[in-house]
Design a protein around this motif. Structure first.
Motif, PDB file in Angstrom:
ATOM      1  N   GLN A   1      19.756  10.083 -37.004  1.00  0.00           N
ATOM      2  CA  GLN A   1      20.761   9.714 -36.004  1.00  0.00           C
ATOM      3  C   GLN A   1      21.189   8.256 -36.169  1.00  0.00           C
ATOM      4  O   GLN A   1      22.353   7.907 -35.940  1.00  0.00           O
ATOM      5  CB  GLN A   1      20.211   9.943 -34.593  1.00  0.00           C
ATOM      6  N   GLU A   2      20.262   7.417 -36.580  1.00  0.00           N
ATOM      7  CA  GLU A   2      20.575   6.005 -36.795  1.00  0.00           C
ATOM      8  C   GLU A   2      21.635   5.834 -37.874  1.00  0.00           C
ATOM      9  O   GLU A   2      22.434   4.882 -37.843  1.00  0.00           O
ATOM     10  CB  GLU A   2      19.295   5.254 -37.181  1.00  0.00           C
ATOM     11  N   ARG A   3      21.665   6.758 -38.806  1.00  0.00           N
ATOM     12  CA  ARG A   3      22.658   6.690 -39.874  1.00  0.00           C
ATOM     13  C   ARG A   3      24.084   6.914 -39.356  1.00  0.00           C
ATOM     14  O   ARG A   3      25.056   6.598 -40.046  1.00  0.00           O
ATOM     15  CB  ARG A   3      22.331   7.716 -40.960  1.00  0.00           C
ATOM     16  N   LEU A   4      24.193   7.436 -38.155  1.00  0.00           N
ATOM     17  CA  LEU A   4      25.516   7.633 -37.553  1.00  0.00           C
ATOM     18  C   LEU A   4      26.011   6.389 -36.830  1.00  0.00           C
ATOM     19  O   LEU A   4      27.208   6.256 -36.576  1.00  0.00           O
ATOM     20  CB  LEU A   4      25.469   8.810 -36.567  1.00  0.00           C
ATOM     21  N   SER A   5      25.124   5.480 -36.484  1.00  0.00           N
ATOM     22  CA  SER A   5      25.499   4.326 -35.671  1.00  0.00           C
ATOM     23  C   SER A   5      25.364   2.984 -36.392  1.00  0.00           C
ATOM     24  O   SER A   5      26.017   2.013 -36.013  1.00  0.00           O
ATOM     25  CB  SER A   5      24.654   4.285 -34.388  1.00  0.00           C
ATOM     26  N   ASP A   6      24.520   2.908 -37.409  1.00  0.00           N
ATOM     27  CA  ASP A   6      24.293   1.660 -38.126  1.00  0.00           C
ATOM     28  C   ASP A   6      25.184   1.627 -39.360  1.00  0.00           C
ATOM     29  O   ASP A   6      25.014   2.414 -40.290  1.00  0.00           O
ATOM     30  CB  ASP A   6      22.810   1.561 -38.528  1.00  0.00           C
ATOM     31  N   ARG A   7      26.131   0.680 -39.385  1.00  0.00           N
ATOM     32  CA  ARG A   7      27.098   0.626 -40.485  1.00  0.00           C
ATOM     33  C   ARG A   7      26.410   0.425 -41.840  1.00  0.00           C
ATOM     34  O   ARG A   7      26.924   0.855 -42.874  1.00  0.00           O
ATOM     35  CB  ARG A   7      28.110  -0.501 -40.249  1.00  0.00           C
ATOM     36  N   ARG A   8      25.257  -0.217 -41.834  1.00  0.00           N
ATOM     37  CA  ARG A   8      24.555  -0.446 -43.092  1.00  0.00           C
ATOM     38  C   ARG A   8      23.943   0.830 -43.649  1.00  0.00           C
ATOM     39  O   ARG A   8      23.571   0.881 -44.825  1.00  0.00           O
ATOM     40  CB  ARG A   8      23.453  -1.480 -42.886  1.00  0.00           C
TER      41      ARG A   8
ATOM     42  N   LYS B   1      24.418   6.718 -46.127  1.00  0.00           N
ATOM     43  CA  LYS B   1      23.339   7.665 -46.420  1.00  0.00           C
ATOM     44  C   LYS B   1      23.486   8.982 -45.660  1.00  0.00           C
ATOM     45  O   LYS B   1      22.781   9.951 -45.961  1.00  0.00           O
ATOM     46  CB  LYS B   1      21.983   7.045 -46.053  1.00  0.00           C
ATOM     47  N   TYR B   2      24.369   8.992 -44.670  1.00  0.00           N
ATOM     48  CA  TYR B   2      24.440  10.173 -43.802  1.00  0.00           C
ATOM     49  C   TYR B   2      24.904  11.402 -44.577  1.00  0.00           C
ATOM     50  O   TYR B   2      25.866  11.370 -45.339  1.00  0.00           O
ATOM     51  CB  TYR B   2      25.390   9.927 -42.632  1.00  0.00           C
ATOM     52  N   ASN B   3      24.192  12.491 -44.359  1.00  0.00           N
ATOM     53  CA  ASN B   3      24.542  13.780 -44.950  1.00  0.00           C
ATOM     54  C   ASN B   3      24.268  14.843 -43.891  1.00  0.00           C
ATOM     55  O   ASN B   3      23.122  15.017 -43.462  1.00  0.00           O
ATOM     56  CB  ASN B   3      23.693  14.031 -46.205  1.00  0.00           C
ATOM     57  N   ALA B   4      25.309  15.515 -43.456  1.00  0.00           N
ATOM     58  CA  ALA B   4      25.157  16.511 -42.381  1.00  0.00           C
ATOM     59  C   ALA B   4      24.145  17.581 -42.748  1.00  0.00           C
ATOM     60  O   ALA B   4      23.504  18.175 -41.867  1.00  0.00           O
ATOM     61  CB  ALA B   4      26.513  17.136 -42.071  1.00  0.00           C
ATOM     62  N   ASN B   5      23.971  17.832 -44.041  1.00  0.00           N
ATOM     63  CA  ASN B   5      23.030  18.864 -44.469  1.00  0.00           C
ATOM     64  C   ASN B   5      21.578  18.488 -44.210  1.00  0.00           C
ATOM     65  O   ASN B   5      20.705  19.358 -44.160  1.00  0.00           O
ATOM     66  CB  ASN B   5      23.228  19.147 -45.962  1.00  0.00           C
ATOM     67  N   ASP B   6      21.303  17.174 -44.029  1.00  0.00           N
ATOM     68  CA  ASP B   6      19.923  16.745 -43.804  1.00  0.00           C
ATOM     69  C   ASP B   6      19.344  17.379 -42.536  1.00  0.00           C
ATOM     70  O   ASP B   6      18.178  17.792 -42.507  1.00  0.00           O
ATOM     71  CB  ASP B   6      19.846  15.220 -43.693  1.00  0.00           C
TER      72      ASP B   6
END
Length: 248
Positions: A170-177, A181-186
């Motif tokens: 979830q942090e990957r959705l809010s942290d620009r850095r 890395k975000y992958n919906a399949n994860d």
């Protein structure tokens, strides 16, 4: 046979473990690792292969960034294993892996590894059970071959809880850095958590006689980094490392 039940192992540091003390010890270990790696490189007698496995968001990238921050890039390489390419699929499953093992004097880090071929393949049933069993045998023979050639292999499983994984994803959705890395399949793969745990436990059981696994509690990055740095440094200390004599 290394029988491990992941559900029985904590993903957190032991109660009372002091964060600041361990961060200080980790800094000292990282400094020593840099010195040991320098001797390893100069001597050219041994090599080190570090295998990092774990669920998505278990912190493999962070380990590479932090634990190896003090080594000379000349003597250390990183290889990330993703979905096999069309060319790689035309060869045996270890073909792409064997090409990346370290030559003497080098440290090689695998971000995921040959164990993907007995974990994700088993979870999704992309190959049959007999094939998986044969692959365990091939992996054991492969790791023995590396050891006989002077390569120390360290296998780390970064053990996080599913709750911690979800928080990191979830942090990957809010942290620009971290958005890259975000992958919906994860999150879809996380639904198969019990299957992944079973697949990893099977790999531990069948592929540990010659090269044991290190199960690293990884919900807290500072403790994970300390344990991995400590294990690597202790392994290098155990080798008869020495600078070579001056050439005549």
């Amino acid at each position: 046979m290394q029988k491990i039940a992941l559900s029985a192992l904590s993903t957190l540091p032991p109660a009372g473990t002091d964060k600041s003390d361990h961060e200080e010890m980790t800094r000292a270990l990282i400094e020593e690792l840099g010195e040991l790696q320098n001797v390893l490189f100069a001597q050219g007698k041994y090599s080190l292969l570090v295998v990092l496995q774990g669920m998505d968001a278990s912190g493999k990238d962070g380990v590479i960034r932090e634990v190896f921050s003090g080594v000379n890039p000349m003597g250390c390489r990183v290889k990330g294993f993703k979905k096999p390419t069309e060319e790689e699929m035309k060869h045996d499953f270890l073909w792409r892996v064997h090409k990346e093992v370290p030559e003497k004097g080098m440290i090689q880090i695998f971000n995921r590894s040959h164990y993907e071929d007995v974990v994700i393949q088993k979870v999704h049933q992309w190959v049959d059970a007999d094939t998986i069993r044969r692959r365990y045998d091939h992996i054991n023979a492969f790791e023995r071959l590396l050891a006989e050639n002077g390569t120390r292999v360290l296998k780390f499983y970064l053990h996080i809880s599913q709750k911690e994984q979800h928080e990191r994803l979830q942090e990957r959705l809010s942290d620009r850095r971290k958005m890259w890395k975000y992958n919906a399949n994860d999150l879809e793969e996380s639904k198969r958590w019990p299957d992944y745990m079973e697949a990893y436990e099977a790999a531990f059981a069948h592929c540990s006689a010659d090269v044991p696994w290190h199960i690293i509690p990884s919900d807290k990055n500072w403790y994970k980094e300390y344990l991995i740095a400590k294990t690597i440094v202790e392994t290098l200390r155990s080798l008869d490392l020495a600078y070579p004599e001056r050439k005549a």
